[in-house]
Design a protein around this motif. Structure first.
Motif, mmCIF file in Angstrom:
data_model
loop_
_atom_site.group_PDB
_atom_site.id
_atom_site.type_symbol
_atom_site.label_atom_id
_atom_site.label_comp_id
_atom_site.label_asym_id
_atom_site.label_seq_id
_atom_site.Cartn_x
_atom_site.Cartn_y
_atom_site.Cartn_z
ATOM 1 N N UNK A 107 5.912 9.273 -5.969
ATOM 2 C CA UNK A 107 4.885 8.483 -5.304
ATOM 3 C C UNK A 107 5.114 6.996 -5.466
ATOM 4 N N UNK A 108 5.481 6.557 -6.668
ATOM 5 C CA UNK A 108 5.720 5.133 -6.879
ATOM 6 C C UNK A 108 6.948 4.673 -6.111
ATOM 7 N N UNK A 109 7.939 5.521 -5.990
ATOM 8 C CA UNK A 109 9.126 5.183 -5.216
ATOM 9 C C UNK A 109 8.779 5.047 -3.744
ATOM 10 N N UNK A 110 8.022 5.979 -3.214
ATOM 11 C CA UNK A 110 7.632 5.920 -1.811
ATOM 12 C C UNK A 110 6.708 4.745 -1.526
ATOM 13 N N UNK A 111 5.811 4.431 -2.452
ATOM 14 C CA UNK A 111 4.926 3.272 -2.282
ATOM 15 C C UNK A 111 5.717 1.974 -2.299
ATOM 16 N N UNK A 112 6.734 1.897 -3.153
ATOM 17 C CA UNK A 112 7.568 0.681 -3.229
ATOM 18 C C UNK A 112 8.351 0.506 -1.942
ATOM 19 N N UNK A 113 8.852 1.598 -1.354
ATOM 20 C CA UNK A 113 9.597 1.510 -0.104
ATOM 21 C C UNK A 113 8.686 1.048 1.033
#
Length: 116
Positions: free
Chosen positions: A105-111
């Motif tokens: 989730x944090x990776x997708x939010x950062x993208x």
């Protein structure tokens, strides 16, 4: 007296592709308020425990982050890229990391934030 860090709010907001172990220790030290020496010992202990447990065939799961587990690769046939000759690649063991939902989730939010 503690040395002032070059990091401000986000220690990993660098243009580089990777974070070195010393930078990770420095960021962890800032986040926890512990000394860098104590943080380094903690990180080394964590790495040692994960290595030992996965080496013994057990899975190490860190809720919200992910899990580490051993995987086996069977013997297989490969090719020498220079000669095209067939060769046998020996069976081996490796480690797999499966990211947890919070990490994904944090990776997708950062993208998504960088796309805006």
């Amino acid at each position: 007296m503690r040395r002032r860090s070059r990091y401000t709010l986000d220690p990993f907001a660098q243009s580089r592709e990777s974070v070195k172990k010393t930078e990770l220790i420095e960021a962890m030290s800032q986040a926890t308020g512990e000394s860098q020496a104590a943080t380094a010992r903690t990180l080394e202990a964590l790495i040692d425990i994960i290595s030992r447990e996965v080496g013994a065939g057990r899975e190490v799961a860190i809720t919200g982050f992910g899990s580490f587990k051993a995987s086996a690769r069977a013997e297989r046939t490969g090719r020498n890229p220079r000669t095209g000759e067939s060769l046998t690649i020996a069976a081996s063991r490796s480690v797999k990391f499966v990211p947890g939902a919070a990490l994904k989730g944090s990776l997708n939010n950062a993208e998504q934030a960088s796309a805006e």
